[in-house]
Design a protein around this motif. Structure first.
Motif, PDB file in Angstrom:
ATOM      1  N   UNK A 110      84.468  11.066  36.488  1.00 32.63           N
ATOM      2  CA  UNK A 110      84.846   9.940  35.633  1.00 32.63           C
ATOM      3  C   UNK A 110      85.384  10.411  34.287  1.00 32.63           C
ATOM      4  N   UNK A 111      85.465  11.725  34.090  1.00 30.46           N
ATOM      5  CA  UNK A 111      86.028  12.276  32.853  1.00 30.46           C
ATOM      6  C   UNK A 111      87.491  12.684  33.036  1.00 30.46           C
ATOM      7  N   UNK A 112      88.031  12.540  34.252  1.00 29.83           N
ATOM      8  CA  UNK A 112      89.387  13.006  34.538  1.00 29.83           C
ATOM      9  C   UNK A 112      90.411  12.068  33.911  1.00 29.83           C
ATOM     10  N   UNK A 113      91.143  12.572  32.916  1.00 32.32           N
ATOM     11  CA  UNK A 113      92.139  11.769  32.221  1.00 32.32           C
ATOM     12  C   UNK A 113      93.461  11.749  32.962  1.00 32.32           C
ATOM     13  N   UNK A 146      88.906  15.468  30.735  1.00 31.01           N
ATOM     14  CA  UNK A 146      89.320  16.608  31.540  1.00 31.01           C
ATOM     15  C   UNK A 146      90.726  16.352  32.071  1.00 31.01           C
ATOM     16  N   UNK A 147      91.583  17.334  31.941  1.00 35.62           N
ATOM     17  CA  UNK A 147      92.898  17.308  32.573  1.00 35.62           C
ATOM     18  C   UNK A 147      92.884  18.357  33.688  1.00 35.62           C
ATOM     19  N   UNK A 148      93.239  17.939  34.888  1.00 33.95           N
ATOM     20  CA  UNK A 148      93.243  18.858  36.011  1.00 33.95           C
ATOM     21  C   UNK A 148      94.660  19.206  36.444  1.00 33.95           C
ATOM     22  N   UNK A 149      94.851  20.431  36.880  1.00 31.99           N
ATOM     23  CA  UNK A 149      96.136  20.862  37.434  1.00 31.99           C
ATOM     24  C   UNK A 149      95.839  21.582  38.742  1.00 31.99           C
ATOM     25  N   UNK A 150      96.280  21.009  39.849  1.00 29.05           N
ATOM     26  CA  UNK A 150      96.037  21.598  41.162  1.00 29.05           C
ATOM     27  C   UNK A 150      97.179  22.558  41.500  1.00 29.05           C
ATOM     28  N   UNK A 151      96.864  23.852  41.539  1.00 25.04           N
ATOM     29  CA  UNK A 151      97.884  24.861  41.848  1.00 25.04           C
ATOM     30  C   UNK A 151      97.749  25.378  43.286  1.00 25.04           C
ATOM     31  N   UNK A 152      96.891  24.746  44.076  1.00 28.26           N
ATOM     32  CA  UNK A 152      96.685  25.159  45.466  1.00 28.26           C
ATOM     33  C   UNK A 152      97.179  24.119  46.468  1.00 28.26           C
ATOM     34  N   UNK A 153      96.734  22.871  46.324  1.00 24.51           N
ATOM     35  CA  UNK A 153      97.111  21.849  47.284  1.00 24.51           C
ATOM     36  C   UNK A 153      96.794  22.290  48.696  1.00 24.51           C
TER      37      UNK A 153
END
Length: 418
Positions: free
Chosen positions: A205-208, A239-246
């Motif tokens: 719930x912290x994912x912006x 929190x900002x997430x960046x998925x580099x795997x997918x």
């Protein structure tokens, strides 16, 4: 200590992981773990955690064995994905059939094309101003040979493989116990924003916001979701997430991480945690330097392949905050890797997080130390984003500075994710 140790096995189904209950024969666990993956290694680079498959070798082995385990794990990884992953000129796993040319121009691209290197894409890392071109290697040419050939054709140009990076910790479903410790109970500043470059984050719930930098992204990852849970437990507000795997078998590559850094800079994320390790890469080195020049603090884990392994990157790039892990008694993890420098230590064992679909989950690895250090720096980062002041204040929190813990241990009680 054996009862707390988690194993990470890249076996079918993809991402499946093993725990080592108390009383289990460690050498028997090694044999069973190895047997479970022999001849069948599936999934993306996200599934291959950067530590020995036989994680108990951190107890019964030594640093040389850890380094040998790393090489064996990488050989298995490349062999299982030979159509998508190849060895570069330094014998590191990289995206097969592609090279990166930095600062490309028309003349250089034309010369490359004349040698059989076709242009796939030409672009710039957003907000960091770093130009690059992706080039397809001539059909049938091994990657290491292609690098040598293109460097001869374009002397003085910066040419590199797109090397892969791997997570540096393990989450073992169903083995976690609530330690009773939580950052909410300590009188330290909370809040702040932390970016996480990793797999996809779920259940937070912290994912912006979440960016996608690989085919099939964002795709939920236990590793990244556990990190987000720890950040919440440590009091991080956003929190900002960046998925580099997918779903990409060659995910976690340097170009994906560089793009993720550019996206984080565009979002004005002040502190970014990267719990991934790989070899030095010129594109990623320049991207880290450019992000830091914009006022971003980049935090990196030192990995879990032991002190005899090569220095871990991005933790080893100049100015990156390099973090190792300690257990519940403040001892540096014996499997902890190394970087060219060391800044802090933070909890990396005897800790738990909430992972969607898995419940409370036990964790081990320097992967989980880096975001906790990032959380403390972010909480100290004021509206003016004074990096020097934030780091000085963070130093004031650090306990027991030493050669093995850098400027000291941060957030020692941050062992329960929210």
């Amino acid at each position: 200590m054996l009862a707390a140790l988690m194993l990470a096995a890249p076996a079918a189904p993809a991402g499946a992981q093993l725990g080592l209950p108390g009383g289990l024969d460690p050498l028997g666990a090694i044999d069973r773990a190895r047997a479970s993956v022999s001849g069948s290694v599936s999934g993306t680079a996200q599934d291959v955690v950067d530590r020995s498959l036989s994680g108990v070798s951190t107890i019964v082995g030594d640093t040389r064995q850890l380094a040998q385990d790393r090489l064996g794990r990488l050989r298995d990884f490349v062999a299982a994905r030979h159509d998508r992953v190849d060895w570069d000129d330094r014998h590191e796993p990289a995206r097969a059939g592609e090279l990166l040319l930095l600062d490309p121009d028309a003349q250089g691209l034309a010369q490359a094309a004349g040698k059989g290197f076709a242009l796939i894409e030409q672009g710039e890392i957003a907000d960091l101003g770093i130009a690059y071109a992706r080039l397809a290697t001539p059909a049938g040419l091994p990657l290491a040979r292609a690098i040598a050939d293109l460097r001869r054709a374009l002397p003085g140009r910066e040419i590199t493989a797109d090397q892969l990076h791997f997570p540096s910790g393990a989450a073992a479903p169903g083995t976690g116990r609530d330690t009773g410790a939580n950052a909410a109970a300590v009188k330290l500043p909370k809040g702040g924003t932390v970016g996480v470059i990793d797999g996809g984050i779920a259940g937070s719930d912290r994912l912006a916001a979440q960016g996608a930098f690989a085919a099939g992204a964002p795709k939920a990852s236990d590793h990244a979701s556990a990190i987000a849970s720890l950040l919440k437990g440590a009091g991080t507000a956003r929190i900002y997430g960046a998925d580099v795997y997918g779903a990409d078998p060659a995910g976690g590559n340097a170009l994906a991480i560089a793009r993720a850094l550019g996206w984080m800079a565009a979002q004005r994320v002040p502190v970014v945690s990267i719990s991934l390790v790989g070899p030095a890469n010129p594109l990623l080195a320049r991207s880290v330097a450019a992000a830091r020049a914009k006022g971003m603090v980049v935090v990196g884990a030192v990995g879990n392949d032991g002190a005899a392994a090569p220095p871990a990157y991005p933790a080893s790039y100049p100015g990156v905050v390099a973090v190792t892990g300690v257990d519940g008694r403040g001892r540096v993890l014996i499997e902890a890797g190394k970087a060219a420098h060391l800044d802090y230590a933070a909890p990396g064992a005897d800790m738990t997080a909430l992972v969607p679909g898995k419940g409370r989950t036990g964790l081990r690895g320097t992967s989980f130390a880096a975001p906790l250090a990032a959380a403390r720096i972010a909480a100290r980062m004021g509206a003016g984003r004074d990096v020097a002041a934030a780091l000085k204040a963070t130093d004031g929190e650090a306990l027991s500075p030493s050669r093995r813990t850098g400027r000291g241990v941060l957030c020692m009680v941050c062992r329960t994710g929210g």
